[in-house]
Design an enzyme around this catalytic site. Structure first.
Site: not given
Ligand code: NI
Length: 148
Positions: A46, A51, A90-91, A132-133, A136
């Site tokens: 995701g 991000q 997380c990226l 999670h997303e 953000h």
């Molecule tokens: Ni993330």
């Protein structure tokens, strides 16, 4: 389509709140395509618009179960149930994986890239990814749940 730069923890944009998308125009559609490409390139499940440095309420998820990718514009979590705990990453926080407690089930309403509203009921990994997303979009990161 283009790969966008993924913002890394410490970048203040990751702590800001995203704004509602008023209109799904070319700019938004390009952003969504770029987010998908960036997510796949990074082997993520995701990615959320902040991000890649854009404070809009958009995220994309693909848990590689054959149903994705899902695009969520202006998502709203309507209901959560139960709980689950699993390692999360997380990226924007490369190399870090920590156990995080999340709801087992979520019901989420959003708009897709065609402008159609939908309601999705998700469990397990998909529910985790949605939570999670969605975090953000409110400047929240999974490490906020982890005790130091
Ligand atoms: Ni993330």
């Amino acid at each position: 389509m283009a790969i966008r730069n993924i913002r890394i923890e410490g970048d203040p944009i990751l702590r800001k709140k995203s704004k509602t998308v008023e209109k799904i125009d070319e700019r938004v559609l390009t952003l969504i395509e770029d987010m998908k490409e960036t997510m796949y390139k990074a082997d993520g499940v995701g990615i959320a618009a902040p991000q890649v440095g854009i404070l809009k309420k958009i995220f994309v998820i693909d848990i590689y179960d054959g149903n994705g990718p899902f695009v969520f514009i202006n998502p709203e979590i309507l209901e959560t149930k139960g709980s689950q705990e699993d390692e999360e990453g997380c990226l924007s926080i490369p190399g870090v994986q920590e156990p995080v407690k999340r709801p087992y089930y979520v019901k989420v309403k959003a708009t897709n890239e065609k402008g159609e509203e939908f309601i999705l009921e998700a469990e397990e990994l998909m529910a985790r990814a949605v939570c999670h997303e969605n975090d953000h979009l409110y400047g929240k990161l999974f490490i906020d749940y982890v005790e130091k």
